[in-house]
Design a protein around this motif. Sequence first.
Motif, PDB file in Angstrom:
ATOM      1  N   VAL A  90       8.409 -23.377  -1.059  1.00 10.21           N
ATOM      2  CA  VAL A  90       7.187 -22.755  -1.598  1.00 10.21           C
ATOM      3  C   VAL A  90       6.502 -22.019  -0.452  1.00 10.21           C
ATOM      4  CG1 VAL A  90       4.991 -23.145  -2.777  1.00 10.21           C
ATOM      5  CG2 VAL A  90       6.974 -24.621  -3.283  1.00 10.21           C
ATOM      6  N   VAL A  91       6.499 -20.693  -0.531  1.00  8.47           N
ATOM      7  CA  VAL A  91       6.029 -19.851   0.577  1.00  8.47           C
ATOM      8  C   VAL A  91       4.568 -19.475   0.374  1.00  8.47           C
ATOM      9  CG1 VAL A  91       6.452 -17.741   1.897  1.00  8.47           C
ATOM     10  CG2 VAL A  91       8.365 -18.924   0.765  1.00  8.47           C
ATOM     11  N   MET A  92       3.779 -19.658   1.439  1.00  8.32           N
ATOM     12  CA  MET A  92       2.363 -19.275   1.406  1.00  8.32           C
ATOM     13  C   MET A  92       2.060 -18.334   2.569  1.00  8.32           C
ATOM     14  SD  MET A  92       0.571 -22.961   0.615  1.00  8.32           S
ATOM     15  CE  MET A  92       1.507 -23.779   1.900  1.00  8.32           C
ATOM     16  N   SER A  93       1.237 -17.332   2.304  1.00  4.44           N
ATOM     17  CA  SER A  93       0.782 -16.421   3.353  1.00  4.44           C
ATOM     18  C   SER A  93      -0.483 -15.719   2.878  1.00  4.44           C
ATOM     19  CB  SER A  93       1.855 -15.381   3.680  1.00  4.44           C
ATOM     20  OG  SER A  93       1.386 -14.477   4.672  1.00  4.44           O
ATOM     21  N   HIS A  94      -1.195 -15.116   3.839  1.00  5.30           N
ATOM     22  CA  HIS A  94      -2.335 -14.258   3.494  1.00  5.30           C
ATOM     23  C   HIS A  94      -1.933 -12.811   3.752  1.00  5.30           C
ATOM     24  CE1 HIS A  94      -2.713 -14.497   7.860  1.00  5.30           C
ATOM     25  NE2 HIS A  94      -3.378 -13.349   7.793  1.00  5.30           N
ATOM     26  N   GLN A  95      -2.763 -11.893   3.298  1.00  5.12           N
ATOM     27  CA  GLN A  95      -2.606 -10.468   3.612  1.00  5.12           C
ATOM     28  C   GLN A  95      -3.988  -9.831   3.612  1.00  5.12           C
ATOM     29  OE1 GLN A  95      -0.047  -8.182   4.454  1.00  5.12           O
ATOM     30  NE2 GLN A  95      -1.846  -6.868   4.702  1.00  5.12           N
ATOM     31  N   GLY A  96      -4.416  -9.338   4.769  1.00  2.49           N
ATOM     32  CA  GLY A  96      -5.685  -8.633   4.873  1.00  2.49           C
ATOM     33  C   GLY A  96      -6.896  -9.538   4.711  1.00  2.49           C
ATOM     34  N   ARG A  97      -8.052  -8.885   4.643  1.00  2.00           N
ATOM     35  CA  ARG A  97      -9.316  -9.594   4.429  1.00  2.00           C
ATOM     36  C   ARG A  97     -10.073  -8.950   3.285  1.00  2.00           C
ATOM     37  NH1 ARG A  97     -11.605 -10.136  10.664  1.00  2.00           N
ATOM     38  NH2 ARG A  97      -9.887 -11.393  11.466  1.00  2.00           N
ATOM     39  N   LYS A  98     -10.869  -9.760   2.590  1.00  2.00           N
ATOM     40  CA  LYS A  98     -11.655  -9.237   1.464  1.00  2.00           C
ATOM     41  C   LYS A  98     -12.442  -8.005   1.894  1.00  2.00           C
ATOM     42  CE  LYS A  98     -12.238 -13.346  -1.376  1.00  2.00           C
ATOM     43  NZ  LYS A  98     -13.116 -14.383  -1.893  1.00  2.00           N
ATOM     44  N   GLY A  99     -12.358  -6.960   1.079  1.00  2.00           N
ATOM     45  CA  GLY A  99     -13.108  -5.735   1.362  1.00  2.00           C
ATOM     46  C   GLY A  99     -12.334  -4.714   2.168  1.00  2.00           C
ATOM     47  N   ASP A 100     -11.214  -5.124   2.788  1.00  2.00           N
ATOM     48  CA  ASP A 100     -10.415  -4.186   3.586  1.00  2.00           C
ATOM     49  C   ASP A 100      -9.313  -3.549   2.730  1.00  2.00           C
ATOM     50  OD1 ASP A 100     -11.949  -4.832   5.726  1.00  2.00           O
ATOM     51  OD2 ASP A 100     -10.438  -6.014   6.787  1.00  2.00           O
ATOM     52  N   PRO A 101      -8.866  -2.342   3.105  1.00  2.00           N
ATOM     53  CA  PRO A 101      -7.834  -1.651   2.319  1.00  2.00           C
ATOM     54  C   PRO A 101      -6.505  -2.400   2.255  1.00  2.00           C
ATOM     55  CG  PRO A 101      -8.847  -0.145   3.918  1.00  2.00           C
ATOM     56  CD  PRO A 101      -9.343  -1.517   4.232  1.00  2.00           C
ATOM     57  N   ASP A 102      -6.240  -3.255   3.248  1.00  2.00           N
ATOM     58  CA  ASP A 102      -4.951  -3.971   3.263  1.00  2.00           C
ATOM     59  C   ASP A 102      -5.020  -5.333   2.563  1.00  2.00           C
ATOM     60  OD1 ASP A 102      -6.510  -5.235   5.148  1.00  2.00           O
ATOM     61  OD2 ASP A 102      -4.935  -5.406   6.661  1.00  2.00           O
ATOM     62  N   PHE A 103      -6.119  -5.568   1.839  1.00  2.00           N
ATOM     63  CA  PHE A 103      -6.276  -6.819   1.088  1.00  2.00           C
ATOM     64  C   PHE A 103      -5.586  -6.650  -0.261  1.00  2.00           C
ATOM     65  CE2 PHE A 103      -9.104  -9.775  -1.466  1.00  2.00           C
ATOM     66  CZ  PHE A 103      -8.657 -10.943  -0.877  1.00  2.00           C
ATOM     67  N   ILE A 104      -4.265  -6.901  -0.265  1.00  2.00           N
ATOM     68  CA  ILE A 104      -3.459  -6.627  -1.459  1.00  2.00           C
ATOM     69  C   ILE A 104      -2.621  -7.849  -1.828  1.00  2.00           C
ATOM     70  CG2 ILE A 104      -3.318  -4.147  -0.911  1.00  2.00           C
ATOM     71  CD1 ILE A 104      -0.368  -4.687  -0.056  1.00  2.00           C
ATOM     72  N   SER A 105      -1.970  -7.741  -2.971  1.00  2.00           N
ATOM     73  CA  SER A 105      -1.074  -8.792  -3.448  1.00  2.00           C
ATOM     74  C   SER A 105       0.148  -8.919  -2.546  1.00  2.00           C
ATOM     75  CB  SER A 105      -0.630  -8.461  -4.876  1.00  2.00           C
ATOM     76  OG  SER A 105       0.424  -9.300  -5.285  1.00  2.00           O
ATOM     77  N   LEU A 106       0.776 -10.097  -2.592  1.00  2.00           N
ATOM     78  CA  LEU A 106       2.007 -10.328  -1.833  1.00  2.00           C
ATOM     79  C   LEU A 106       3.263  -9.996  -2.650  1.00  2.00           C
ATOM     80  CD1 LEU A 106       1.439 -13.685   0.097  1.00  2.00           C
ATOM     81  CD2 LEU A 106       1.108 -11.359   0.909  1.00  2.00           C
ATOM     82  N   ARG A 107       3.097  -9.382  -3.795  1.00  2.00           N
ATOM     83  CA  ARG A 107       4.252  -9.084  -4.652  1.00  2.00           C
ATOM     84  C   ARG A 107       5.289  -8.219  -3.920  1.00  2.00           C
ATOM     85  NH1 ARG A 107       4.735  -9.891 -10.033  1.00  2.00           N
ATOM     86  NH2 ARG A 107       2.498 -10.253 -10.279  1.00  2.00           N
ATOM     87  N   ARG A 108       4.786  -7.225  -3.171  1.00  2.00           N
ATOM     88  CA  ARG A 108       5.722  -6.347  -2.432  1.00  2.00           C
ATOM     89  C   ARG A 108       6.389  -7.096  -1.282  1.00  2.00           C
ATOM     90  NH1 ARG A 108       1.209  -1.635  -1.887  1.00  2.00           N
ATOM     91  NH2 ARG A 108       0.527  -1.765  -4.048  1.00  2.00           N
ATOM     92  N   HIS A 109       5.635  -8.008  -0.657  1.00  2.00           N
ATOM     93  CA  HIS A 109       6.213  -8.825   0.409  1.00  2.00           C
ATOM     94  C   HIS A 109       7.368  -9.673  -0.152  1.00  2.00           C
ATOM     95  CE1 HIS A 109       2.107  -7.856   1.544  1.00  2.00           C
ATOM     96  NE2 HIS A 109       2.312  -8.228   2.789  1.00  2.00           N
ATOM     97  N   ALA A 110       7.176 -10.198  -1.356  1.00  2.00           N
ATOM     98  CA  ALA A 110       8.204 -11.026  -1.998  1.00  2.00           C
ATOM     99  C   ALA A 110       9.491 -10.226  -2.203  1.00  2.00           C
ATOM    100  CB  ALA A 110       7.699 -11.562  -3.334  1.00  2.00           C
ATOM    101  N   ASP A 111       9.337  -8.940  -2.520  1.00  3.88           N
ATOM    102  CA  ASP A 111      10.518  -8.080  -2.696  1.00  3.88           C
ATOM    103  C   ASP A 111      11.287  -7.937  -1.393  1.00  3.88           C
ATOM    104  OD1 ASP A 111       9.981  -7.674  -5.383  1.00  3.88           O
ATOM    105  OD2 ASP A 111       8.817  -5.841  -5.050  1.00  3.88           O
ATOM    106  N   PHE A 112      10.548  -7.805  -0.280  1.00  2.00           N
ATOM    107  CA  PHE A 112      11.201  -7.704   1.032  1.00  2.00           C
ATOM    108  C   PHE A 112      11.924  -9.004   1.386  1.00  2.00           C
ATOM    109  CE2 PHE A 112       8.319  -4.060   2.048  1.00  2.00           C
ATOM    110  CZ  PHE A 112       9.310  -3.164   2.432  1.00  2.00           C
ATOM    111  N   ILE A 113      11.255 -10.138   1.152  1.00  2.00           N
ATOM    112  CA  ILE A 113      11.873 -11.434   1.451  1.00  2.00           C
ATOM    113  C   ILE A 113      13.143 -11.606   0.619  1.00  2.00           C
ATOM    114  CG2 ILE A 113      11.583 -13.944   1.341  1.00  2.00           C
ATOM    115  CD1 ILE A 113       9.968 -12.625   3.595  1.00  2.00           C
ATOM    116  N   LYS A 114      13.077 -11.209  -0.638  1.00  2.00           N
ATOM    117  CA  LYS A 114      14.240 -11.294  -1.529  1.00  2.00           C
ATOM    118  C   LYS A 114      15.412 -10.493  -0.941  1.00  2.00           C
ATOM    119  CE  LYS A 114      15.592 -10.323  -6.327  1.00  2.00           C
ATOM    120  NZ  LYS A 114      15.124  -9.830  -7.650  1.00  2.00           N
TER     121      LYS A 114
END
Length: 398
Positions: free
Chosen positions: A56-80
């Motif tokens: 079960v993989v956990m990670s953060h991405q960006g900070r609230k209010g910043d442009p890079d505060f996005i879902s990890l869905r694309r990261h999951a595609d890379f890991i796959k």
Amino acid sequence: MGWYKTIFEAPLRGKTVLLRTDLNSNIVEGRVVVSSRLREHAKTIYSLSEEGAKVVVMSHQGRKGDPDFISLRRHADFIKKFVDKNVNFVTWKEDFIGTIKKMDDGDITMLENTRFLDIETQEKLTSAEFSKATPIKELSEVGDYFVQNALSVAHRNHATVTGFVKLKCFAGPVLERELVALEKLDNKNEPKLLILGGAKPEDSISVLGSMLEKGYCNEVCLGGLFGEMFLHAKGTKFGKKDKFLQEKGYAKVEGEIKKILSKYKDKIILPVDLGASNGGEHRQEIHLKELPTEMDIMDIGRETTEIFKKKIRSAKIVVYNGPMGVYENPSFSIGTKKILETIAFGRTFSILGGGDTERAIFALGLLPQDFSHLSLAGKALLEYLAGEKLPGLEILRQ
């Protein structure tokens, strides 16, 4: 090291492993930029899956209010793609606990950006309080082990970093590599040189003071915005750059800088000249006595570069964090390039950290293997070197 256990010491087949990674990546025009972090954590995910763990993989991405505060869905595609296995992505609004319960041996599930949870960044809470909060409590009930795999998040008292204290806690291989390399710095008798640059120095000023106070470094070379702030605190008037420093609010840390300068002036090496631009590609060397100027300060100067190189050659251990200037522009990459090359091709033991450092290494034609250790951590690396207790490592001591 003795004070932590690594996950591959434990039986893994059929065990549910909650793996805290750091997949936080640069986002350019909405796209995730592939980095060493993604690749290295993918190796851990693959290895755990191959051993039969339910990962079960956990990670953060960006900070609230910043442009890079996005879902990890694309990261999951890379890991796959990296692990060549199916990666099941689950949001916090879905039945993620039910999904985890249905996992078979070797399955991989990635949870949504942990910072989408309000509880994640409530740093005033204790580990025990985090452990009783949703969804940490629910995840702990379905997990067998918690694995901290990222030094780069270990300095944060965040829910998914310190909250799984009810589980057996282990270090992952990415974190273990960091800690083994950092053991080298425990010998205070070997001369250590710290080189700091980059464009986000305010986080690291107190860490620098702590490192000097505890004797973790013998000398410090400061470039980039870091060096300019120290020069400004010493009374240097840059001209155009003064307005920038004022607008960014760096005046509030000037008092702390002055204290460090007065106490350790013999150990701090500052630029004596700078690389400047009048808006074009042409580079002009400006000595400090020629300031102020309305030109843009873009790099340390050539004379400063030679001074820093000489310091590197006489050091047994070099710790480097952050570029010396705007290395993306070939005319102003000289300081960063020459210093990184001196470290890479010298005989010193070197530890380099920070996302900008990694990008500079690749951009300037060098490779991670040119250095003794390329850390995936930035500020956390400096805090560790300063002897500060990192919450994400403290839970491994339980």
